[in-house]
Scaffold this active site. Sequence first.
Site, mmCIF file in Angstrom:
data_model
loop_
_atom_site.group_PDB
_atom_site.id
_atom_site.type_symbol
_atom_site.label_atom_id
_atom_site.label_comp_id
_atom_site.label_asym_id
_atom_site.label_seq_id
_atom_site.Cartn_x
_atom_site.Cartn_y
_atom_site.Cartn_z
ATOM 1 N N GLY A 199 -13.023 -12.679 5.353
ATOM 2 C CA GLY A 199 -13.232 -11.267 5.023
ATOM 3 C C GLY A 199 -13.298 -11.018 3.521
ATOM 4 O O GLY A 199 -14.201 -10.316 3.041
ATOM 5 N N ASN B 180 -12.288 -0.976 5.158
ATOM 6 C CA ASN B 180 -10.848 -0.940 4.845
ATOM 7 C C ASN B 180 -10.342 0.480 4.589
ATOM 8 O O ASN B 180 -9.172 0.672 4.318
ATOM 9 C CB ASN B 180 -10.515 -1.853 3.650
ATOM 10 N N GLY C 37 -14.014 -20.108 0.208
ATOM 11 C CA GLY C 37 -13.671 -19.359 1.414
ATOM 12 C C GLY C 37 -14.884 -18.593 1.911
ATOM 13 O O GLY C 37 -15.833 -18.334 1.144
ATOM 14 N N LYS D 82 -10.313 -5.027 10.291
ATOM 15 C CA LYS D 82 -11.373 -4.522 9.398
ATOM 16 C C LYS D 82 -12.743 -4.462 10.077
ATOM 17 O O LYS D 82 -13.574 -3.650 9.712
ATOM 18 C CB LYS D 82 -11.463 -5.381 8.131
ATOM 19 N N THR E 73 -15.023 -24.654 6.971
ATOM 20 C CA THR E 73 -15.929 -24.627 8.122
ATOM 21 C C THR E 73 -17.317 -24.251 7.603
ATOM 22 O O THR E 73 -17.580 -23.087 7.269
ATOM 23 C CB THR E 73 -15.441 -23.572 9.155
ATOM 24 N N LEU F 262 -7.626 -14.371 -5.465
ATOM 25 C CA LEU F 262 -7.381 -13.039 -4.882
ATOM 26 C C LEU F 262 -5.947 -12.879 -4.402
ATOM 27 O O LEU F 262 -5.500 -11.777 -4.086
ATOM 28 C CB LEU F 262 -8.362 -12.754 -3.740
ATOM 29 N N SER G 47 0.812 -1.225 0.000
ATOM 30 C CA SER G 47 0.000 0.000 0.000
ATOM 31 C C SER G 47 0.846 1.277 0.000
ATOM 32 O O SER G 47 0.530 2.211 -0.746
ATOM 33 C CB SER G 47 -0.960 -0.003 1.185
HETATM 34 P P1 NAP Z 1 -9.673 -14.691 6.493
HETATM 35 O O1 NAP Z 1 -10.773 -13.749 6.857
HETATM 36 O O2 NAP Z 1 -8.755 -15.160 7.552
HETATM 37 O O3 NAP Z 1 -10.374 -15.983 5.791
HETATM 38 C C1 NAP Z 1 -9.628 -17.079 5.446
HETATM 39 C C2 NAP Z 1 -10.486 -18.096 4.701
HETATM 40 O O4 NAP Z 1 -9.609 -19.123 4.243
HETATM 41 C C3 NAP Z 1 -11.535 -18.790 5.552
HETATM 42 O O5 NAP Z 1 -12.647 -19.091 4.759
HETATM 43 C C4 NAP Z 1 -10.825 -20.073 5.989
HETATM 44 O O6 NAP Z 1 -11.692 -21.165 6.211
HETATM 45 C C5 NAP Z 1 -10.022 -20.387 4.756
HETATM 46 N N1 NAP Z 1 -8.855 -21.182 5.109
HETATM 47 C C6 NAP Z 1 -7.770 -20.778 5.801
HETATM 48 N N2 NAP Z 1 -6.898 -21.802 5.933
HETATM 49 C C7 NAP Z 1 -7.458 -22.872 5.304
HETATM 50 C C8 NAP Z 1 -7.047 -24.216 5.091
HETATM 51 N N3 NAP Z 1 -5.862 -24.664 5.538
HETATM 52 N N4 NAP Z 1 -7.850 -25.037 4.390
HETATM 53 C C9 NAP Z 1 -9.043 -24.589 3.924
HETATM 54 N N5 NAP Z 1 -9.499 -23.333 4.089
HETATM 55 C C10 NAP Z 1 -8.705 -22.475 4.775
HETATM 56 O O7 NAP Z 1 -8.746 -14.073 5.362
HETATM 57 P P2 NAP Z 1 -9.124 -12.948 4.273
HETATM 58 O O8 NAP Z 1 -8.938 -11.597 4.876
HETATM 59 O O9 NAP Z 1 -10.444 -13.305 3.697
HETATM 60 O O10 NAP Z 1 -7.947 -13.122 3.202
HETATM 61 C C11 NAP Z 1 -7.854 -14.285 2.428
HETATM 62 C C12 NAP Z 1 -6.911 -14.110 1.249
HETATM 63 O O11 NAP Z 1 -7.405 -13.104 0.368
HETATM 64 C C13 NAP Z 1 -5.483 -13.690 1.613
HETATM 65 O O12 NAP Z 1 -4.604 -14.428 0.823
HETATM 66 C C14 NAP Z 1 -5.426 -12.229 1.226
HETATM 67 O O13 NAP Z 1 -4.113 -11.830 0.840
HETATM 68 C C15 NAP Z 1 -6.350 -12.230 0.020
HETATM 69 N N6 NAP Z 1 -6.921 -10.879 -0.207
HETATM 70 C C16 NAP Z 1 -6.560 -10.243 -1.352
HETATM 71 C C17 NAP Z 1 -7.052 -8.966 -1.605
HETATM 72 C C18 NAP Z 1 -6.622 -8.259 -2.855
HETATM 73 O O14 NAP Z 1 -6.771 -7.027 -2.910
HETATM 74 N N7 NAP Z 1 -6.148 -8.949 -3.860
HETATM 75 C C19 NAP Z 1 -7.928 -8.354 -0.689
HETATM 76 C C20 NAP Z 1 -8.291 -9.055 0.462
HETATM 77 C C21 NAP Z 1 -7.775 -10.328 0.689
HETATM 78 P P3 NAP Z 1 -12.319 -21.460 7.671
HETATM 79 O O15 NAP Z 1 -13.534 -20.615 7.763
HETATM 80 O O16 NAP Z 1 -12.593 -22.915 7.629
HETATM 81 O O17 NAP Z 1 -11.262 -21.106 8.685
#
Ligand code: NAP
Length: 284
Positions: free
Chosen positions: A133, A91, A130, A70, A156, A226, A21
């Site tokens: 967030g 955000n 997923g 967030k 989950t 993503l 950022s």
């Molecule tokens: P988060 O809120 O922690 O959510 C993580 C998700 O991944 C949950 O659904 C979780 O499932 C699942 N997960 C985690 N470990 C897992 C595993 N070992 N096996 C299966 N499912 C698993 O994270 P987030 O903020 O949504 O971010 C997720 C990703 O998106 C990151 O890589 C982030 O860098 C990316 N992102 C990118 C942007 C962009 O601008 N490109 C913006 C935002 C986020 P459970 O519910 O079962 O725990």
Amino acid sequence: MINGKTQLYGLIGNPIEHTKSPFIHNTVANYYSHNIIYVPFKVDKYKVKEAVEGLLASNIQGLNITVPFKEKVIPYCYKIDKEAKHIGAINTLKRTNDGFVGYNTDVNGLHRALISEDIKIYGEDIIIIGAGGAAKATAYLCAREKAHSIYILNRTIEKANELVTSIKKTFSGLDIHPLALDDYLMLPNKRWIAIQTTPIGMHPNVKDNIITDNSFYKQLKVAVDLIYNPLETSFLKKAKKYNVKTTNGLKMLVYQAILSYEIWQNIDIDDKVVIEICNRIINK
Ligand code: NAP
């Protein structure tokens, strides 16, 4: 040159060391010759209140908010934009005379990224992998843009259920279903757009893939991940093998930042700035 009139912007999160950022915002500020500096603040996980109030008192003009704050910043907003309220995550904070106003630019950041890749949501069948967030913002976008049907696949199942319930509150009548990740073979036989929103496959675990079964990829027409580090995840590599159109999270990352900047400065940023920033990140 920083001087007495330089306006301060920043990002709060934890961890924060990997963030792109400051590069994005300071590049935009340079491009438009704005007297702005954007810095990262690594905030103690239990001190978000102190950080937000302290930065407001220190005349910061705007903030980006990342993991894990967030949702936690919501109580410290004077006002929250309608979409951010529905999504339940913020955000971007913009300073006003009365305090911070909260926005969510992830939704429209993803939307602009998809548009720039000629990927439309309207009338399409979407799988969101997923339920965290990023999935919330993705599901909100797909609902708002009138996808034909949406499946939320998550490890989950309870979290997938919660997300479906919350989206249905805003978009009643929407064809949206929760599904346990391992049950992906139960998906109806369609040509899907799959949007991967989990951190699986992210650097340094680049060999990991959320779904390895070839039969899953045969049903896809578009695969979006993503993740932007690496630019091509195992998920996207596998999709490409089946001639599926693919796109990564880099443009979403840049567009969500650009949209924050547009909110703060009340300007429209030229798309050529976005492309230049993406290229500079790719070639770094
Ligand atoms: P988060 O809120 O922690 O959510 C993580 C998700 O991944 C949950 O659904 C979780 O499932 C699942 N997960 C985690 N470990 C897992 C595993 N070992 N096996 C299966 N499912 C698993 O994270 P987030 O903020 O949504 O971010 C997720 C990703 O998106 C990151 O890589 C982030 O860098 C990316 N992102 C990118 C942007 C962009 O601008 N490109 C913006 C935002 C986020 P459970 O519910 O079962 O725990």
